[in-house]
Design a protein around this motif. Sequence first.
Motif, PDB file in Angstrom:
ATOM      1  N   LYS A 128       0.820  -1.213   0.000  1.00  0.00           N
ATOM      2  CA  LYS A 128       0.000   0.000   0.000  1.00  0.00           C
ATOM      3  C   LYS A 128       0.856   1.267   0.000  1.00  0.00           C
ATOM      4  N   ILE A 129       2.112   1.124   0.408  1.00  0.00           N
ATOM      5  CA  ILE A 129       3.028   2.269   0.394  1.00  0.00           C
ATOM      6  C   ILE A 129       3.751   2.352  -0.946  1.00  0.00           C
ATOM      7  N   LEU A 130       4.277   1.216  -1.403  1.00  0.00           N
ATOM      8  CA  LEU A 130       5.084   1.200  -2.621  1.00  0.00           C
ATOM      9  C   LEU A 130       4.248   1.178  -3.891  1.00  0.00           C
ATOM     10  N   GLY A 131       3.110   0.483  -3.856  1.00  0.00           N
ATOM     11  CA  GLY A 131       2.281   0.322  -5.047  1.00  0.00           C
ATOM     12  C   GLY A 131       1.842   1.623  -5.696  1.00  0.00           C
ATOM     13  N   PRO A 132       1.210   2.526  -4.934  1.00  0.00           N
ATOM     14  CA  PRO A 132       0.747   3.787  -5.532  1.00  0.00           C
ATOM     15  C   PRO A 132       1.865   4.635  -6.126  1.00  0.00           C
ATOM     16  N   ARG A 133       3.089   4.393  -5.707  1.00  0.00           N
ATOM     17  CA  ARG A 133       4.229   5.157  -6.222  1.00  0.00           C
ATOM     18  C   ARG A 133       4.924   4.429  -7.370  1.00  0.00           C
ATOM     19  N   GLY A 134       4.363   3.293  -7.780  1.00  0.00           N
ATOM     20  CA  GLY A 134       4.954   2.530  -8.884  1.00  0.00           C
ATOM     21  C   GLY A 134       6.248   1.845  -8.501  1.00  0.00           C
TER      22      GLY A 134
END
Length: 236
Positions: A128-134
Amino acid sequence: MHRSKRFREIDQYVDVSKLHTLDEAIEILKKCPPVKFDQSVDIALKTGIDVQKSEQQIRGTVSLPNGTGKRIIIVVFAKGDKINEALQAGADFAGNEELFEKIKSGWLDFDAVIASPDMMRDLGKFAKILGPRGLMPTPKAGTVTADVAKAVAEVKAGKIEFKSDKHGVINAIAGKLSFQAAKLKENIIAVLSAIVKQKPASAKGVFLHSCALSSTMGPGIKIDLQTISEIHGAKE
């Protein structure tokens, strides 16, 4: 709305409604009034995929022939000997628990994440932290791999990932404005060709709807896709 002197100057000789060849677009961006840093050149491509169908989502990678021109900070999650392998290959950070703790504390000063398969269960907690930032590694992008050294070398050499968003648009970096025009063009064609190869089998009608080229502080220049022979045969 007040526009800066620089953008008023750009407005005088840039018609953003007109379609341009790739060569013209690159020339226009290079002629724009300069800024104090080396701007990135980006591609925005509108595809004709049905965004409601998961099988039509586009995601892939391409190695830019002339690199990105950007210093990429790479984090590798691994254990044992693979930590040293990653660091020797050029990774900026490599490890496991200590890196997880840093991310928990809000550290996100990196551009790419690579992980060995045995780290994915723990790394999944940070999706949820890394995903939205690609930044979440995936096998399809080659960022989940046992050969972390090879993956690091590829990213350092200019391998980038692209994917469609919820509107069917793909955004990708093509290099730096300081690149020679021929090298920028080569990078852009490599990106477009890689995207065309990812056309879903179930996608109907025109695949590439529109394309624009822009620099960080410059205008968006619309590209006439019909003039790019390297991808012409695969657009329909």
